[in-house]
Design an enzyme around this catalytic site. Structure first.
Site, PDB file in Angstrom:
ATOM      1  N   CYS A  86       6.269   6.412   8.010  1.00 47.15           N
ATOM      2  CA  CYS A  86       5.833   6.399   9.419  1.00 47.15           C
ATOM      3  C   CYS A  86       7.014   6.247  10.374  1.00 47.15           C
ATOM      4  CB  CYS A  86       4.818   5.284   9.646  1.00 47.15           C
ATOM      5  SG  CYS A  86       5.454   3.633   9.308  1.00 47.15           S
ATOM      6  N   ASN A 120       5.313  -8.979  -3.200  1.00 49.79           N
ATOM      7  CA  ASN A 120       6.258  -7.983  -2.702  1.00 49.79           C
ATOM      8  C   ASN A 120       6.059  -6.709  -3.527  1.00 49.79           C
ATOM      9  OD1 ASN A 120       8.769  -6.394  -2.787  1.00 49.79           O
ATOM     10  ND2 ASN A 120       9.627  -8.025  -1.528  1.00 49.79           N
ATOM     11  N   ASP A 135       2.136   3.408   1.152  1.00 52.98           N
ATOM     12  CA  ASP A 135       2.059   3.519   2.616  1.00 52.98           C
ATOM     13  C   ASP A 135       2.789   2.329   3.240  1.00 52.98           C
ATOM     14  OD1 ASP A 135       1.388   4.278   5.176  1.00 52.98           O
ATOM     15  OD2 ASP A 135      -0.607   3.382   5.115  1.00 52.98           O
ATOM     16  N   ASP A 170       0.057  -6.448  -1.145  1.00 52.51           N
ATOM     17  CA  ASP A 170       0.694  -6.634   0.155  1.00 52.51           C
ATOM     18  C   ASP A 170       1.309  -8.029   0.204  1.00 52.51           C
ATOM     19  OD1 ASP A 170       0.425  -4.863   2.925  1.00 52.51           O
ATOM     20  OD2 ASP A 170       0.934  -6.967   3.278  1.00 52.51           O
ATOM     21  N   PHE A 194       1.477  -1.784  -0.377  1.00 54.49           N
ATOM     22  CA  PHE A 194       1.582  -2.044   1.068  1.00 54.49           C
ATOM     23  C   PHE A 194       0.196  -1.803   1.704  1.00 54.49           C
ATOM     24  CE2 PHE A 194       5.463  -0.066  -0.566  1.00 54.49           C
ATOM     25  CZ  PHE A 194       6.422  -1.029  -0.315  1.00 54.49           C
ATOM     26  N   ARG A 251      -6.579   9.484   4.824  1.00 54.91           N
ATOM     27  CA  ARG A 251      -7.328   8.721   3.820  1.00 54.91           C
ATOM     28  C   ARG A 251      -8.388   9.579   3.140  1.00 54.91           C
ATOM     29  NH1 ARG A 251      -5.840   4.033   7.444  1.00 54.91           N
ATOM     30  NH2 ARG A 251      -7.343   4.536   9.060  1.00 54.91           N
TER      31      ARG A 251
END
Length: 391
Positions: free
Chosen positions: A335, A274, A295, A246, A224, A208
């Site tokens: 991730c 979405n 992200d 989000d 997101f 960040r």
């Protein structure tokens, strides 16, 4: 102690330091044991490899705890391991009262996760062989870290693969599970009882900071966004406007609280939507942002689902690039361990080609230092954060 003998040719990965032994790698077991017990592991020539806990119900049949034949797995063992993990965090964690204290296999305590949020701990024991030691682990954590409270977050589906129930709740005295932490001068609300994972994504802490210098005076889109952590950093580093997207309404409520807590409500706004749909709609509407942050949650949790994940990552990166003016910045993350770094970069490059844009790599980042990566275990290397300038 029961002895586990490996098939010939299966010992190299494990002898090199990987702590997992799969059911298919075991040739035979001599001696009696109960699931969760510590067993000795040897290769086909009877050469000692290590000691670990066993669970025949799991695909990962044994997880190595020690490679020292003399070391006993007892309370003192856990004290040494947890003390070493905590000392390591003193070296690498800066400007935060929250961190991952124990990162499972990378701290030589397989399937144990311990996160510290201010004065409180969240604990996960994700395999049978570590769960049987939970009381000892809690005792040692209380002794070393002296938290005001501990919350158990064993609501992770992987426990069911181990034959364990899903369970959450206070260990010891109850407390308000909504805790305010401080990270790099920003305050965040963390819900230990209801938040994602153990309540907060600690692994992006250092990534960040990559926003510094990129967002000043700019318009920022945070897709997101979850509870708005990247959004708060964008505001801190001088963005004039931040929009967070989000699909989860509860997470956005926390994001708005975080904005108020830090005095950024006039800069940060959040929309329940979405992100895929919104990116397309914004492109059609001709919207432009100086910085776009992507992200998303893991698009794949298995090797079989990688193809679908590639399509998802390509779609959001292509759409994100189209919202940037020449010279704008894209921060894009994955991730998922199964989305390897080289494949992820390829996907992003393909998206750039299809968008008709040139990409300049500014920085390639990984997870925060309190999530160390065991080189012998690629599964530890899961987070990718790519900072690009888009022309």
């Amino acid at each position: 102690m029961a002895k586990v003998i490996l098939h010939q040719g299966k010992q190299k990965r494990i002898a090199n330091g990987h702590p997992w032994i799969y059911r298919s790698e075991v040739k035979e077991i001599t001696g009696d044991f109960t699931p969760g017990d510590i067993v000795e592991v040897v290769d086909y020539r009877d050469k000692f490899i290590g000691k670990g806990y066993i669970n025949p119900a799991s695909q990962i049949m044994i997880r190595i705890m020690t490679r020292d034949p003399e070391e006993e797995i007892n309370e003192e063992f856990f004290r040494r391991r947890i003390q070493a993990a905590w000392q390591y965090r003193q070296h690498v964690v800066r400007d935060s009262n929250a961190c991952r204290v124990v990162f499972g296999e990378a701290d030589f305590l397989p399937a144990l996760i311990v996160d510290k949020f201010g004065d409180y701990l969240a604990v996960q024991t994700l395999a049978l062989g570590i769960d049987v030691h939970k009381d000892t682990i809690v005792k040692v954590l209380q002794e070393i870290i002296q938290p005001k409270g501990i919350y158990e977050r064993n609501d992770v589906s992987v426990r069911q693969l181990e034959g364990l129930p899903l369970t959450t709740g206070f260990i010891g005295e109850p407390f308000d599970p909504k805790v305010v932490i401080k990270e790099n001068g920003i305050r965040f609300v963390v819900d230990l009882a209801g938040g994602q994972k153990t309540g907060y994504f600690l692994d992006q802490r250092e990534n960040r900071l990559a926003l510094q210098g990129l967002v000043k005076g700019g318009r920022v889109l945070d897709c997101f966004c979850h509870t708005g952590t990247f959004s708060m950093y964008a505001a801190k580093f001088g963005a004039r406007e931040v929009l967070g997207l989000d699909i989860a309404a509860p997470a956005l409520e926390v994001a708005r609280v975080n904005a108020r807590l830090n005095g950024y409500s006039d800069i940060c706004t959040f929309k329940e939507t979405n992100s895929f749909d919104e990116l397309r709609a914004m492109e059609k509407a001709g919207e432009k942002f100086d910085v776009v942050i992507l992200d998303p949650p893991a698009f794949t949790k298995s090797r079989q689902a990688v193809e679908g994940a590639i399509r998802g990552y390509k779609e959001i990166n292509l759409r994100g690039m189209k919202l940037l003016p020449p010279g704008g910045f894209l921060i894009t993350c994955s991730c998922s361990y199964h989305m390897k770094e080289d494949i992820f970069l390829e996907v992003v490059m393909d998206a750039g080609r299809d968008a008709g844009r040139q990409l300049r790599l500014v920085e390639l980042r990984r997870q925060a230092k309190d999530h160390p990566m065991l080189l012998a275990m690629p599964e530890n290397h899961y987070l990718k954060c790519v900072v690009l300038q888009v022309w």
